[in-house]
Design an enzyme around this catalytic site. Structure first.
Site, PDB file in Angstrom:
ATOM      1  N   HIS A  62      19.205  -9.674  -6.642  1.00 33.51           N
ATOM      2  CA  HIS A  62      18.226  -8.720  -7.208  1.00 33.51           C
ATOM      3  C   HIS A  62      17.751  -7.683  -6.178  1.00 33.51           C
ATOM      4  O   HIS A  62      16.641  -7.694  -5.701  1.00 33.51           O
ATOM      5  CB  HIS A  62      17.078  -9.389  -7.969  1.00 33.51           C
ATOM      6  CG  HIS A  62      16.376 -10.550  -7.331  1.00 33.51           C
ATOM      7  ND1 HIS A  62      15.877 -10.515  -6.055  1.00 33.51           N
ATOM      8  CD2 HIS A  62      16.045 -11.766  -7.835  1.00 33.51           C
ATOM      9  CE1 HIS A  62      15.288 -11.677  -5.790  1.00 33.51           C
ATOM     10  NE2 HIS A  62      15.370 -12.441  -6.851  1.00 33.51           N
ATOM     11  N   ALA A 100      12.072  -8.776  -3.567  1.00 36.15           N
ATOM     12  CA  ALA A 100      11.971  -9.912  -2.637  1.00 36.15           C
ATOM     13  C   ALA A 100      12.916  -9.749  -1.447  1.00 36.15           C
ATOM     14  O   ALA A 100      13.629 -10.659  -1.057  1.00 36.15           O
ATOM     15  CB  ALA A 100      12.239 -11.232  -3.370  1.00 36.15           C
ATOM     16  N   ALA A 157       7.843 -15.710  -6.803  1.00 37.57           N
ATOM     17  CA  ALA A 157       7.200 -16.781  -7.584  1.00 37.57           C
ATOM     18  C   ALA A 157       7.694 -18.172  -7.168  1.00 37.57           C
ATOM     19  O   ALA A 157       7.390 -19.163  -7.827  1.00 37.57           O
ATOM     20  CB  ALA A 157       7.466 -16.547  -9.066  1.00 37.57           C
ATOM     21  N   GLY A 197      10.464 -13.352 -12.651  1.00 36.33           N
ATOM     22  CA  GLY A 197      11.599 -13.225 -13.547  1.00 36.33           C
ATOM     23  C   GLY A 197      11.399 -12.093 -14.537  1.00 36.33           C
ATOM     24  O   GLY A 197      10.461 -11.301 -14.426  1.00 36.33           O
ATOM     25  N   ASP A 199      17.864 -12.088 -14.813  1.00 36.83           N
ATOM     26  CA  ASP A 199      16.829 -12.927 -14.181  1.00 36.83           C
ATOM     27  C   ASP A 199      15.857 -13.424 -15.256  1.00 36.83           C
ATOM     28  O   ASP A 199      14.664 -13.586 -15.011  1.00 36.83           O
ATOM     29  CB  ASP A 199      16.085 -12.142 -13.089  1.00 36.83           C
ATOM     30  CG  ASP A 199      15.334 -13.044 -12.106  1.00 36.83           C
ATOM     31  OD1 ASP A 199      15.667 -14.241 -12.024  1.00 36.83           O
ATOM     32  OD2 ASP A 199      14.403 -12.562 -11.441  1.00 36.83           O
ATOM     33  N   ASP A 213      15.541  -3.892 -16.016  1.00 38.94           N
ATOM     34  CA  ASP A 213      14.556  -3.853 -17.103  1.00 38.94           C
ATOM     35  C   ASP A 213      13.627  -2.648 -16.998  1.00 38.94           C
ATOM     36  O   ASP A 213      12.771  -2.430 -17.856  1.00 38.94           O
ATOM     37  CB  ASP A 213      13.729  -5.151 -17.141  1.00 38.94           C
ATOM     38  CG  ASP A 213      12.978  -5.432 -15.847  1.00 38.94           C
ATOM     39  OD1 ASP A 213      13.125  -4.647 -14.879  1.00 38.94           O
ATOM     40  OD2 ASP A 213      12.253  -6.444 -15.786  1.00 38.94           O
ATOM     41  N   GLY A 214      13.798  -1.840 -15.927  1.00 40.02           N
ATOM     42  CA  GLY A 214      12.929  -0.678 -15.736  1.00 40.02           C
ATOM     43  C   GLY A 214      11.572  -1.049 -15.170  1.00 40.02           C
ATOM     44  O   GLY A 214      10.727  -0.182 -14.938  1.00 40.02           O
TER      45      GLY A 214
END
EC number: 3.5.1.25
Length: 376
Positions: A214, A218, A140, A307, A272, A246-247
């Protein structure tokens, strides 16, 4: 004045203490002691059916409480973001600037330094996510802002000396000289938003890289004939990897595979999180794009993930549900991020460390957060 909090269980970052109290004075931990041994006159708060753990540290937070750091690069915005994340168990965080102009990068460094100097509770430093990224893995971010920094350009920024600075960069887009300059300036470097081949991630570049941002998101994927950034991250023992748990961003089995591959202590939980966390508003602006929560996912107009909409307590609960032992999950949210950021007096509950703790219910919901001796 001595103060204490107690619970049925305290995890100090190494082992558990039953029916114990955490005792501190000012902003320094004094002891963990049996509840029965507490002085009668001590200011004391008890949490039944709870666990007290080292204070959670989130090294990647884009916003919270309706505020995006990119849209409001001020100490006041950092304060709002910290308050929003405390309700989810975060004691300390790194406000994160998503790729922006050199002017805004400078503003972010100054704002974080001011926040630390003003003793705004919960600020560990600042995370610059870009703009030294690869447009092939922009996510993003606004790729028009990307560039490869020269030493002179790096030198021109007002780098912080009294707080932590984390930079996410596509290291294939940054010269070895620039990476060396960052390393020598005590900047923590993490590889992210990178489309590098394993060959491009040279031994020299990896030696100047502290972590990977992360993991799985990305970055060039792991394939049989090309390990990419993912394979290299999993295979680089000295480097930590942050993961959004967060799954949605990462499948639980991919997370569990990473946990098997990485040496213990090298996998960290991050949120994030964006402005929507701790806000009634499920929509906000980023670089002229509207980002909104749809089915608990944060997406831009193109449908790209932008995010996450999750707190640290929920992230820890997810990891435990996926099969990670409670004490390891708690370390991933506190001890390991402290080690990754070189925060030597955080991440454990032991005498002489900063008085920072997270109190969770048996369902891993935040009951209270202790930051620098202040109970919230």
């Amino acid at each position: 004045m001595m103060k204490a909090i107690s619970a049925s269980r305290i995890f100090d970052g190494i082992r558990y203490h039953n029916d114990a109290a955490l005792v501190w004075q000012d902003d320094v931990i004094q002891a963990i002691t049996p509840i029965a041994d507490l002085p009668a006159d001590i200011e004391h708060q008890h949490y039944a059916d709870a666990v007290i753990a080292p204070g959670f540290i989130d090294i990647q937070v884009n916003g919270g409480g309706g505020v995006m750091f990119n849209n409001d690069i001020t100490p006041q915005a950092i304060k709002t973001i910290c308050q929003a994340h405390r309700t989810h168990g975060t004691a300390y965080l790194m406000p994160t600037l998503i790729s922006s102009t050199p002017e805004n990068v400078a503003k972010a460094l100054i704002a974080a330094e001011q926040a630390v100097n003003e003793k705004i509770p919960g600020v560990l430093g600042v995370h610059l996510e870009g703009p030294w990224l690869n447009k092939e893995k922009k996510g993003a971010h606004n790729a028009e802002l990307f560039y490869s920094p020269t030493i002179d350009e790096l030198n021109a920024f007002p780098w912080i000396v009294n707080a932590k600075v984390l930079v996410t960069a596509a290291i294939e887009k940054v010269s070895d000289e620039a990476l060396t300059w960052l390393k020598e300036s005590d900047v923590i470097v993490s590889c992210g938003h990178s489309n590098a081949t394993a060959e491009a991630l040279t031994e020299k570049k990896l030696s100047l890289t502290d972590g990977f941002t992360h993991l799985f998101n990305a970055m060039s994927p792991f394939e049989g004939r090309e390990p990419g950034v993912v394979g290299t991250a999993l295979n680089t023992d000295h480097a930590w990897c942050s993961v959004i748990t967060d799954g949605i961003h990462v499948h639980p089995n991919s997370f569990l595979l990473a946990h098997k591959a990485k040496p213990q202590g090298k996998l960290l939980i991050i949120t994030d999180a964006m402005a929507s966390l701790g806000s009634k508003n499920n929509r906000f602006e980023l670089d002229g794009q509207t980002i909104e929560v749809i089915d608990n996912k944060l997406v831009n107009a193109e449908g790209s993930l932008a995010g996450a909409h999750i707190g640290m307590d929920e992230s820890v609960a997810n990891v435990i549900r996926w099969g990670i032992e409670e004490q390891e999950a708690l370390k991933m949210a506190s001890t390991y991020p402290a080690q990754a950021m070189g925060a030597d007096n955080l991440g454990q509950l032991k005498p002489g460390y900063r008085a920072a703790a997270t109190v969770l219910s048996s369902q891993y919901q935040t009951q209270a957060v202790l930051v620098d001796g202040v109970l919230f």
